[in-house]
Scaffold this motif. Structure first.
Motif, PDB file in Angstrom:
ATOM      1  N   ALA A  87       0.786  -0.947  -0.122  1.00 36.38           N
ATOM      2  CA  ALA A  87       0.107  -0.063   0.031  1.00 36.38           C
ATOM      3  C   ALA A  87       0.759   1.082  -0.085  1.00 36.38           C
ATOM      4  O   ALA A  87       0.662   2.406  -0.819  1.00 36.38           O
ATOM      5  N   TYR A  88       2.133   1.369   0.916  1.00 34.62           N
ATOM      6  CA  TYR A  88       2.819   2.274   0.960  1.00 34.62           C
ATOM      7  C   TYR A  88       3.300   2.647  -0.330  1.00 34.62           C
ATOM      8  O   TYR A  88       3.851   3.677  -0.870  1.00 34.62           O
ATOM      9  N   THR A  89       4.000   1.694  -1.152  1.00 34.84           N
ATOM     10  CA  THR A  89       4.734   1.719  -2.330  1.00 34.84           C
ATOM     11  C   THR A  89       3.739   2.250  -3.358  1.00 34.84           C
ATOM     12  O   THR A  89       3.947   3.015  -4.174  1.00 34.84           O
ATOM     13  N   SER A  90       2.429   1.979  -3.347  1.00 37.24           N
ATOM     14  CA  SER A  90       1.320   2.188  -4.218  1.00 37.24           C
ATOM     15  C   SER A  90       1.129   3.718  -4.077  1.00 37.24           C
ATOM     16  O   SER A  90       0.888   4.802  -4.964  1.00 37.24           O
ATOM     17  N   TRP A  91       1.058   3.993  -2.564  1.00 37.73           N
ATOM     18  CA  TRP A  91       0.947   5.782  -2.248  1.00 37.73           C
ATOM     19  C   TRP A  91       2.146   6.535  -2.846  1.00 37.73           C
ATOM     20  O   TRP A  91       1.926   7.789  -3.302  1.00 37.73           O
ATOM     21  N   GLN A  92       3.222   6.052  -3.532  1.00 36.56           N
ATOM     22  CA  GLN A  92       4.236   6.906  -4.025  1.00 36.56           C
ATOM     23  C   GLN A  92       3.826   7.201  -5.365  1.00 36.56           C
ATOM     24  O   GLN A  92       4.318   8.255  -5.866  1.00 36.56           O
ATOM     25  N   SER A  93       2.751   6.587  -5.842  1.00 38.30           N
ATOM     26  CA  SER A  93       2.470   6.828  -7.420  1.00 38.30           C
ATOM     27  C   SER A  93       1.026   8.113  -7.298  1.00 38.30           C
ATOM     28  O   SER A  93       0.522   8.502  -8.223  1.00 38.30           O
ATOM     29  N   ALA A  94       0.588   8.144  -6.035  1.00 37.49           N
ATOM     30  CA  ALA A  94      -0.571   9.007  -5.932  1.00 37.49           C
ATOM     31  C   ALA A  94      -0.278  10.374  -5.202  1.00 37.49           C
ATOM     32  O   ALA A  94      -0.949  11.150  -5.106  1.00 37.49           O
ATOM     33  N   ASN A  95       0.972  10.427  -4.343  1.00 42.34           N
ATOM     34  CA  ASN A  95       1.269  11.435  -3.441  1.00 42.34           C
ATOM     35  C   ASN A  95       1.458  12.916  -4.345  1.00 42.34           C
ATOM     36  O   ASN A  95       2.013  13.710  -3.663  1.00 42.34           O
ATOM     37  N   ALA A  96       1.651  12.743  -5.603  1.00 45.73           N
ATOM     38  CA  ALA A  96       1.714  14.111  -6.320  1.00 45.73           C
ATOM     39  C   ALA A  96       0.627  14.843  -6.791  1.00 45.73           C
ATOM     40  O   ALA A  96       0.728  15.774  -7.438  1.00 45.73           O
ATOM     41  N   TYR A  97      -0.561  14.344  -6.593  1.00 40.75           N
ATOM     42  CA  TYR A  97      -1.854  14.731  -7.092  1.00 40.75           C
ATOM     43  C   TYR A  97      -2.660  15.505  -5.816  1.00 40.75           C
ATOM     44  O   TYR A  97      -3.902  15.154  -5.702  1.00 40.75           O
ATOM     45  N   ASN A  98      -1.999  16.228  -5.025  1.00 39.70           N
ATOM     46  CA  ASN A  98      -2.781  16.852  -4.005  1.00 39.70           C
ATOM     47  C   ASN A  98      -3.345  18.378  -4.448  1.00 39.70           C
ATOM     48  O   ASN A  98      -3.033  19.355  -3.775  1.00 39.70           O
ATOM     49  N   PHE A  99      -4.447  18.207  -5.165  1.00 39.03           N
ATOM     50  CA  PHE A  99      -5.324  19.293  -5.626  1.00 39.03           C
ATOM     51  C   PHE A  99      -6.566  18.621  -5.824  1.00 39.03           C
ATOM     52  O   PHE A  99      -6.846  17.758  -5.592  1.00 39.03           O
ATOM     53  N   LEU A 107     -10.144  22.617   7.792  1.00 42.43           N
ATOM     54  CA  LEU A 107      -9.075  22.109   8.632  1.00 42.43           C
ATOM     55  C   LEU A 107      -8.348  20.956   8.054  1.00 42.43           C
ATOM     56  O   LEU A 107      -7.137  20.762   8.713  1.00 42.43           O
ATOM     57  N   ARG A 108      -8.837  20.490   7.184  1.00 41.34           N
ATOM     58  CA  ARG A 108      -8.171  19.285   6.537  1.00 41.34           C
ATOM     59  C   ARG A 108      -7.022  19.804   5.659  1.00 41.34           C
ATOM     60  O   ARG A 108      -7.370  20.723   4.845  1.00 41.34           O
ATOM     61  N   LYS A 109      -5.834  19.333   5.851  1.00 37.53           N
ATOM     62  CA  LYS A 109      -4.726  19.777   5.093  1.00 37.53           C
ATOM     63  C   LYS A 109      -4.724  18.663   3.697  1.00 37.53           C
ATOM     64  O   LYS A 109      -5.691  17.834   3.618  1.00 37.53           O
ATOM     65  N   SER A 110      -3.915  18.951   2.687  1.00 38.83           N
ATOM     66  CA  SER A 110      -3.663  17.951   1.538  1.00 38.83           C
ATOM     67  C   SER A 110      -3.647  16.628   2.074  1.00 38.83           C
ATOM     68  O   SER A 110      -3.066  16.291   3.160  1.00 38.83           O
ATOM     69  N   LEU A 111      -3.911  15.474   0.899  1.00 36.57           N
ATOM     70  CA  LEU A 111      -3.971  14.281   1.368  1.00 36.57           C
ATOM     71  C   LEU A 111      -2.740  13.838   1.928  1.00 36.57           C
ATOM     72  O   LEU A 111      -2.280  12.759   2.544  1.00 36.57           O
ATOM     73  N   ILE A 112      -1.525  14.243   1.063  1.00 35.29           N
ATOM     74  CA  ILE A 112      -0.081  13.822   1.566  1.00 35.29           C
ATOM     75  C   ILE A 112       0.274  14.256   2.947  1.00 35.29           C
ATOM     76  O   ILE A 112       0.940  13.534   3.694  1.00 35.29           O
ATOM     77  N   GLU A 113      -0.436  15.348   3.489  1.00 37.10           N
ATOM     78  CA  GLU A 113       0.049  15.728   5.053  1.00 37.10           C
ATOM     79  C   GLU A 113      -0.786  14.793   5.748  1.00 37.10           C
ATOM     80  O   GLU A 113      -0.423  14.394   6.872  1.00 37.10           O
ATOM     81  N   GLU A 114      -2.194  14.554   5.344  1.00 33.84           N
ATOM     82  CA  GLU A 114      -3.035  13.697   6.410  1.00 33.84           C
ATOM     83  C   GLU A 114      -2.530  12.283   6.260  1.00 33.84           C
ATOM     84  O   GLU A 114      -2.748  11.465   7.135  1.00 33.84           O
ATOM     85  N   MET A 115      -1.973  11.706   5.092  1.00 35.13           N
ATOM     86  CA  MET A 115      -1.579  10.353   4.875  1.00 35.13           C
ATOM     87  C   MET A 115      -0.260  10.036   5.171  1.00 35.13           C
ATOM     88  O   MET A 115       0.251   9.029   5.411  1.00 35.13           O
ATOM     89  N   GLY A 116       0.732  11.067   4.663  1.00 30.52           N
ATOM     90  CA  GLY A 116       1.991  10.652   4.645  1.00 30.52           C
ATOM     91  C   GLY A 116       3.119  11.533   5.312  1.00 30.52           C
ATOM     92  O   GLY A 116       4.303  11.485   5.402  1.00 30.52           O
TER      93      GLY A 116
END
Length: 370
Positions: A87-99, A107-116
């Motif tokens: 799952a974390y390796t898969s996350w590396q392919s998704a963590n550049a699309y924080n828009f 109060l929610r930050k971008s997905l990379i801040e909330e998850m990574g």
């Protein structure tokens, strides 16, 4: 009469010049480039598949967590760790699309801040477990996400038996791990659902280059993701960030699983895929490379960028998978330093030069100093 005619001609010329920008509002220097084709390729062949793949692996992770919690054992722990790693390796392919759906909202930050967010705050994690209560929407983002789960299931220099015993003897520990895994899945589900809904078409149609456009969002998050890799996954443990006076090897990403180098490579591979517009199946589509081909000076920048990309890949390949990244930084860090230097050289091509030629402004503050 001649003087009056000249004044009229000058007036008409000035009027034309003043009106011209209004006709090109939101357009970049490459007005003949099909930005909708680029955005379509990213939406359908890179972004949605990245989130779909992540969702599938997070479902597997949640199943592994439930199985482990029901009957903690070394065998179940190994299965759980493998599910986390996938799952974390898969996350590396998704963590550049924080828009868009993955961007900040209230109060929610971008997905990379909330998850990574890393490094994990182990003190806060243990405090929440001891108290038996937690809020996964609070400001303690370093006590949730992938890296908090990593700390729990890999342990801090603990044996497998010790990790299993810690879970077997603590309802709070099992419940917190289940909450973390569920939170990762739910956040990803929400983002993917919006991409599968109306957001996809809105993203493709918003094809200008102004600060509110999809092109700008995609480009800015691409650069931000690159700088995250360089500045935080590598620069931070190397001691390169402002205020640091020495290396801090304990600040590497994925410290407890000893997979920092593998994650660096997976992250960089996705950045390269964005440059080429290349899908996970290897199909090349419209990417920033193709965009550059449509502007004056673009081919020269392509050549310079790809020369430096090759230098980074060579430096990355030279960093051995073992010992761990933290151990290499604490010991002979020559190859890691070389990699950082080559990444630093790539910054100008991805950031200032690409921004200038495509007419897309950098809208985030990285504090990078280039």
């Amino acid at each position: 009469m001649l003087k009056q005619t000249s004044l009229i001609a000058l007036s008409l010329l000035l009027s034309a010049l003043l009106l011209a920008p209004a006709c090109d509002s939101g357009k970049g220097p490459a007005d003949n480039f099909d930005r909708q084709a680029l955005l379509t390729n990213f939406a359908d062949n890179l972004i949605k598949p990245a989130y779909a793949g992540l969702k599938a692996r997070l479902e597997t992770l949640n199943t592994a967590v439930a199985d482990f919690n029901a009957a903690p054992s070394v065998s179940a722990l190994q299965t759980l760790r493998a599910a986390w790693l996938a799952a974390y390796t898969s996350w590396q392919s998704a963590n550049a699309y924080n828009f868009g759906p993955a961007g900040e909202s209230g109060l929610r930050k971008s997905l990379i801040e909330e998850m990574g967010t890393f490094p994990a705050n182990t003190t806060t994690i243990e405090s929440k477990i001891a108290a038996g209560q937690w809020d996964l929407t609070d400001f303690n983002r370093d006590a949730r996400g992938f890296l908090a789960a990593e700390y729990l299931i890999f342990g801090n220099n603990q044996s497998d038996d010790a990790v299993v015993a810690a879970f077997a003897g603590s309802d709070g520990r099992r419940s917190y791990l289940a909450a973390l895994a569920g939170n990762l899945r739910d956040r990803t589900d929400t983002v993917l659902a919006e991409w599968n809904g109306s957001y996809r078409d809105a993203f493709v149609q918003n094809d200008g280059t102004d600060a509110g456009s999809s092109t700008s969002a995609l480009y800015n998050e691409f650069v931000r993701s690159f700088e995250s890799l360089k500045n935080f996954k590598l620069g931070l443990p190397l001691g390169k960030r402002p205020g640091q006076t020495q290396p801090e090897p304990q600040l590497v990403e994925a410290r407890y699983s000893n997979t920092s180098i593998a994650m660096l490579k997976a992250h960089f591979s996705n950045l390269e895929a964005i440059w080429y517009g290349r899908s996970a199946t290897g199909q090349d589509g419209s990417g920033f490379r193709e965009y550059l081909e449509s502007v004056e000076g673009g081919n020269d920048l392509i050549a310079s960028t790809e020369t430096q990309l090759a230098a980074v890949k060579a430096a990355l390949s030279a960093v051995s998978d073992t010992p761990s990244l933290s151990e290499q930084i604490a010991g002979d860090k020559t190859r890691v330093e070389t990699l950082y230097t080559e990444l630093q050289k790539l910054t100008r091509f991805f950031k200032s030069d690409l921004s200038s030629l495509l007419g897309i402004a950098i809208t985030f503050s990285s504090g990078d100093g280039d």
